[in-house]
Motif scaffolding. Structure first.
Motif, PDB file in Angstrom:
ATOM      1  N   ALA A 159      -6.895   1.138   9.908  1.00 37.74           N
ATOM      2  CA  ALA A 159      -6.000   0.406   9.009  1.00 37.74           C
ATOM      3  C   ALA A 159      -6.223   0.826   7.566  1.00 37.74           C
ATOM      4  CB  ALA A 159      -6.216  -1.096   9.170  1.00 37.74           C
ATOM      5  N   ARG A 160      -7.465   0.977   7.177  1.00 35.48           N
ATOM      6  CA  ARG A 160      -7.776   1.398   5.809  1.00 35.48           C
ATOM      7  C   ARG A 160      -7.196   2.787   5.532  1.00 35.48           C
ATOM      8  NH1 ARG A 160     -11.376   4.455   3.005  1.00 35.48           N
ATOM      9  NH2 ARG A 160     -12.163   3.636   1.008  1.00 35.48           N
ATOM     10  N   SER A 161      -7.362   3.708   6.471  1.00 31.02           N
ATOM     11  CA  SER A 161      -6.820   5.058   6.295  1.00 31.02           C
ATOM     12  C   SER A 161      -5.304   5.026   6.157  1.00 31.02           C
ATOM     13  CB  SER A 161      -7.219   5.940   7.478  1.00 31.02           C
ATOM     14  OG  SER A 161      -8.612   6.161   7.500  1.00 31.02           O
ATOM     15  N   CYS A 162      -4.650   4.174   6.926  1.00 32.40           N
ATOM     16  CA  CYS A 162      -3.193   4.052   6.845  1.00 32.40           C
ATOM     17  C   CYS A 162      -2.754   3.563   5.470  1.00 32.40           C
ATOM     18  CB  CYS A 162      -2.680   3.100   7.922  1.00 32.40           C
ATOM     19  SG  CYS A 162      -2.751   3.763   9.598  1.00 32.40           S
ATOM     20  N   LEU A 163      -3.463   2.611   4.917  1.00 35.93           N
ATOM     21  CA  LEU A 163      -3.139   2.122   3.578  1.00 35.93           C
ATOM     22  C   LEU A 163      -3.240   3.241   2.551  1.00 35.93           C
ATOM     23  CD1 LEU A 163      -5.079  -1.282   3.624  1.00 35.93           C
ATOM     24  CD2 LEU A 163      -2.609  -0.983   3.836  1.00 35.93           C
ATOM     25  N   LEU A 164      -4.309   4.011   2.630  1.00 32.61           N
ATOM     26  CA  LEU A 164      -4.512   5.110   1.685  1.00 32.61           C
ATOM     27  C   LEU A 164      -3.430   6.177   1.831  1.00 32.61           C
ATOM     28  CD1 LEU A 164      -8.388   5.610   1.974  1.00 32.61           C
ATOM     29  CD2 LEU A 164      -7.139   4.335   0.229  1.00 32.61           C
ATOM     30  N   GLU A 165      -3.135   6.547   3.084  1.00 26.40           N
ATOM     31  CA  GLU A 165      -2.152   7.598   3.331  1.00 26.40           C
ATOM     32  C   GLU A 165      -0.761   7.186   2.851  1.00 26.40           C
ATOM     33  OE1 GLU A 165      -2.508   8.070   7.490  1.00 26.40           O
ATOM     34  OE2 GLU A 165      -4.505   8.985   7.396  1.00 26.40           O
ATOM     35  N   ALA A 166      -0.389   5.943   3.125  1.00 27.36           N
ATOM     36  CA  ALA A 166       0.946   5.491   2.725  1.00 27.36           C
ATOM     37  C   ALA A 166       1.068   5.395   1.217  1.00 27.36           C
ATOM     38  CB  ALA A 166       1.253   4.148   3.377  1.00 27.36           C
ATOM     39  N   PHE A 167       0.029   4.938   0.546  1.00 26.71           N
ATOM     40  CA  PHE A 167       0.082   4.845  -0.909  1.00 26.71           C
ATOM     41  C   PHE A 167       0.212   6.242  -1.524  1.00 26.71           C
ATOM     42  CE2 PHE A 167      -1.735   4.733  -5.164  1.00 26.71           C
ATOM     43  CZ  PHE A 167      -1.093   3.635  -5.732  1.00 26.71           C
ATOM     44  N   ALA A 168      -0.597   7.167  -1.047  1.00 23.66           N
ATOM     45  CA  ALA A 168      -0.582   8.520  -1.605  1.00 23.66           C
ATOM     46  C   ALA A 168       0.691   9.271  -1.253  1.00 23.66           C
ATOM     47  CB  ALA A 168      -1.799   9.300  -1.112  1.00 23.66           C
ATOM     48  N   GLY A 169       1.266   9.003  -0.073  1.00 21.75           N
ATOM     49  CA  GLY A 169       2.373   9.803   0.417  1.00 21.75           C
ATOM     50  C   GLY A 169       3.748   9.239   0.158  1.00 21.75           C
ATOM     51  N   THR A 170       3.857   8.074  -0.464  1.00 23.66           N
ATOM     52  CA  THR A 170       5.157   7.451  -0.721  1.00 23.66           C
ATOM     53  C   THR A 170       5.614   7.744  -2.140  1.00 23.66           C
ATOM     54  OG1 THR A 170       4.704   5.635   0.825  1.00 23.66           O
ATOM     55  CG2 THR A 170       6.425   5.265  -0.817  1.00 23.66           C
ATOM     56  N   HIS A 171       6.775   8.379  -2.267  1.00 20.92           N
ATOM     57  CA  HIS A 171       7.385   8.508  -3.598  1.00 20.92           C
ATOM     58  C   HIS A 171       8.006   7.155  -3.920  1.00 20.92           C
ATOM     59  CE1 HIS A 171       9.179  10.751  -7.002  1.00 20.92           C
ATOM     60  NE2 HIS A 171      10.056   9.762  -6.927  1.00 20.92           N
ATOM     61  N   SER A 172       7.405   6.440  -4.839  1.00 19.83           N
ATOM     62  CA  SER A 172       7.703   5.026  -5.035  1.00 19.83           C
ATOM     63  C   SER A 172       8.814   4.798  -6.050  1.00 19.83           C
ATOM     64  CB  SER A 172       6.434   4.304  -5.495  1.00 19.83           C
ATOM     65  OG  SER A 172       6.700   2.941  -5.717  1.00 19.83           O
ATOM     66  N   LEU A 173       9.830   4.051  -5.638  1.00 16.05           N
ATOM     67  CA  LEU A 173      10.851   3.566  -6.561  1.00 16.05           C
ATOM     68  C   LEU A 173      10.541   2.153  -7.029  1.00 16.05           C
ATOM     69  CD1 LEU A 173      14.064   4.915  -4.796  1.00 16.05           C
ATOM     70  CD2 LEU A 173      12.721   5.970  -6.636  1.00 16.05           C
ATOM     71  N   SER A 174       9.568   1.506  -6.398  1.00 12.34           N
ATOM     72  CA  SER A 174       9.092   0.187  -6.804  1.00 12.34           C
ATOM     73  C   SER A 174       7.789  -0.073  -6.059  1.00 12.34           C
ATOM     74  CB  SER A 174      10.109  -0.910  -6.468  1.00 12.34           C
ATOM     75  OG  SER A 174      10.237  -1.051  -5.064  1.00 12.34           O
ATOM     76  N   LEU A 175       6.973  -0.963  -6.587  1.00 10.42           N
ATOM     77  CA  LEU A 175       5.747  -1.316  -5.899  1.00 10.42           C
ATOM     78  C   LEU A 175       6.059  -2.086  -4.617  1.00 10.42           C
ATOM     79  CD1 LEU A 175       2.720  -1.075  -5.902  1.00 10.42           C
ATOM     80  CD2 LEU A 175       2.587  -3.027  -7.469  1.00 10.42           C
ATOM     81  N   GLN A 176       7.196  -2.779  -4.587  1.00  9.17           N
ATOM     82  CA  GLN A 176       7.612  -3.451  -3.357  1.00  9.17           C
ATOM     83  C   GLN A 176       7.851  -2.451  -2.231  1.00  9.17           C
ATOM     84  OE1 GLN A 176       8.645  -4.195  -6.400  1.00  9.17           O
ATOM     85  NE2 GLN A 176       9.170  -6.369  -6.638  1.00  9.17           N
TER      86      GLN A 176
END
Length: 286
Positions: free
Chosen positions: A196-213
């Motif tokens: 779960a921790r790895s998934c959080l890190l990967e998604a944060f790093a790999g998402t081009h964010s248009l909003s924090l939501q």
């Protein structure tokens, strides 16, 4: 006017527990903060001061410490389950037990020397009641993450008090609090935590964010699609703002290089992601 007693519970908070296991010259360390809370047939103590049904909070603290010696401390979820089942089974007045644990990490500096890990704190909350219903929620807090680019924020609602300017390139920083609910009470909690921790890190790093939501949802979605043993994720993401410093009074430009990191006020984005077939959480998030 008629009044009545509402939901109530009592317990011991801030039970700091450090357990050392000595295997010859090599020692192992567990560092926990434990909170217990019990509820049930407690009307008399509130209405008349009759303490017959009350297991003292000092006894709850003693139980935590004694169980650490008798049973050891492995994964915090297992230790919390052990305590919760004990308290519900210890007396007829206790119908429900809630045990919350925070685990502080230490890195080995030698056979019996340790350095406090400055990273996130691992957490869990276990609920158990006299009907045998058990819920295990694992998680973490203070996981500090930052992307130096790949974050935008524009197209937002504007009113007469809006001064924020749209941006297509900003620093995105947060300190993640995440909690995930298990479908069952057993399993490899250590491996589940790491996934779960790895998934959080990967998604944060790999998402081009248009909003924090949007980033929040991507993080929760990644956890659930990668961890079949989990059914719900809840996240709280404070937006740690970084403002570009105006260096023009000094005759200098500032092409996204120098920022002021503001600690407050800050935006706070919260939300949950769950499987469509997730069972009712019941008391899991109280």
């Amino acid at each position: 006017m008629t009044v009545k007693l509402g939901h109530n519970r009592y317990g011991k908070a801030g039970v700091r527990l450090v357990r050392v296991v000595r295997e010859g010259p090599v020692h192992h360390l567990k560092d926990l903060n434990v909170a217990t809370a019990l509820s049930g047939d407690m009307e008399a103590v509130h209405l008349t001061g009759d303490n017959a049904a009350v297991l003292p909070t000092d006894s709850q603290k003693n139980t935590v410490q004694a169980f650490a010696r008798k049973h050891g401390v492995g994964e915090i979820e297992e230790f919390a389950l052990l305590l919760a089942r004990h308290f519900v089974g210890a007396g007829r007045a206790v119908h429900h037990a809630r045990v919350e644990i925070e685990e502080y990490g230490w890195r080995r500096g030698g056979p019996h020397s340790f350095v406090r890990d400055g990273g996130e704190v691992r957490t869990c909350v276990v609920h158990h009641d006299r009907d045998g219903r058990t819920t295990v929620v694992s998680g973490l807090k203070d996981l500090v993450l930052l992307n130096t680019t790949g974050s935008e924020f524009h197209g937002f609602a504007v009113d007469e008090y809006t001064t924020l300017q749209p941006t297509t390139d900003r620093i995105l920083a947060t300190a993640v609090t995440a909690r995930w609910r298990h479908l069952g009470e057993s399993g490899d909690h250590a491996a589940s935590y790491e996934r779960a921790r790895s998934c959080l890190l990967e998604a944060f790093a790999g998402t081009h964010s248009l909003s924090l939501q949007q980033t929040l949802y991507a993080m929760g979605e990644r956890v659930l699609t990668s961890c079949p043993e989990l059914c719900e994720v809840r996240l709280a993401l404070p937006n740690r703002h970084h403002f570009l410093v105006d260096l023009s009074p000094f005759g200098l430009d500032n092409d996204n290089e120098v920022y002021h990191a503001a600690d407050r006020p800050y935006g706070l984005i919260e939300g949950g992601v769950l499987r469509e077939d997730a069972p009712d959480a019941g008391f899991a998030w109280e």
